[in-house]
Design a protein around this motif. Structure first.
Motif, PDB file in Angstrom:
ATOM      1  N   GLU A  81      57.474  27.405  48.614  1.00 46.04           N
ATOM      2  CA  GLU A  81      57.325  27.399  46.841  1.00 46.04           C
ATOM      3  C   GLU A  81      57.530  28.996  46.562  1.00 46.04           C
ATOM      4  N   ALA A  82      56.679  29.747  47.513  1.00 46.86           N
ATOM      5  CA  ALA A  82      56.737  31.091  47.065  1.00 46.86           C
ATOM      6  C   ALA A  82      58.094  31.771  47.628  1.00 46.86           C
ATOM      7  N   LEU A  83      59.016  31.294  48.382  1.00 49.17           N
ATOM      8  CA  LEU A  83      60.335  31.724  48.814  1.00 49.17           C
ATOM      9  C   LEU A  83      61.630  31.425  47.745  1.00 49.17           C
ATOM     10  N   VAL A  84      61.390  30.273  46.980  1.00 49.71           N
ATOM     11  CA  VAL A  84      62.450  29.683  46.220  1.00 49.71           C
ATOM     12  C   VAL A  84      62.606  31.172  45.095  1.00 49.71           C
ATOM     13  N   PRO A  85      61.714  31.697  44.591  1.00 44.48           N
ATOM     14  CA  PRO A  85      62.180  32.798  43.514  1.00 44.48           C
ATOM     15  C   PRO A  85      62.991  33.614  44.297  1.00 44.48           C
TER      16      PRO A  85
END
Length: 180
Positions: A81-85
């Motif tokens: 989830e932190a890598l999606v942006p």
């Protein structure tokens, strides 16, 4: 639970006593038979308890395996989830046809900050050991070079940063080390 054929039990009511046999012997045989019946009932009860406990242990083991499988499957979810942006920012940069080199650089710097924030959230830390004493647990020496003011067996330069995750080395830093 009890298999009546496994342990044949004589029926005391059908036994015939020899003439002259006393009633005390018949009473003792009846008492023994009653005691045997009570022991068989307890054995059946213990076997039932054993089978239930065994089934419960198997269920606990199976649930534990399922929980571990789920933990492995979803452990990376927070990190992802932190890598999606970061991926979103990189895609936007690729879509931009008229960006100046300075704007591209600023965008890459912001994306790197996002990536490093995602790494921090995932407990990934970089190993940047310039000037530190060489530690084979965290560093991989690629070459040795003359010291030039650096104490012997210390890191002179880092060719590639290393990374740890939760204090465990993910990738050692590739370094050059000063000669003794």
């Amino acid at each position: 639970m009890h298999d009546p054929d496994a342990f044949p039990v004589k029926d005391a009511a059908n036994e015939t006593l020899e003439p002259g046999a006393g009633g005390a012997e018949a009473a003792t045989a009846t008492d023994a038979e009653q005691e045997l019946q009570r022991a068989l009932a307890r054995a059946d009860q213990y076997q039932d308890q054993f089978l239930r406990a065994k089934a419960e242990a198997e269920n606990v083991r199976r649930r534990g395996q399922e929980d571990v499988a789920k933990a492995y499957k979803f452990a990376i979810e927070s990190f992802a989830e932190a890598l999606v942006p970061v991926a979103d920012s990189l895609e936007k940069a690729l879509q931009s046809d008229d960006a100046t080199p300075e704007a591209m650089r600023q965008g890459v710097e912001l994306t790197l900050k996002q990536l490093l924030a995602a790494f921090a959230k995932g407990n990934l830390k970089e190993i940047d050991p310039v000037g530190q004493k060489f530690d084979p647990h965290f560093h991989q020496a690629i070459a040795t070079v003359p010291g030039g003011g650096v104490p012997p067996n210390h890191v002179v330069s880092v060719l590639q940063k290393g990374w740890t995750i939760a204090d465990r080395v993910l990738r050692p830093a590739l370094v050059t080390v000063s000669q003794a």
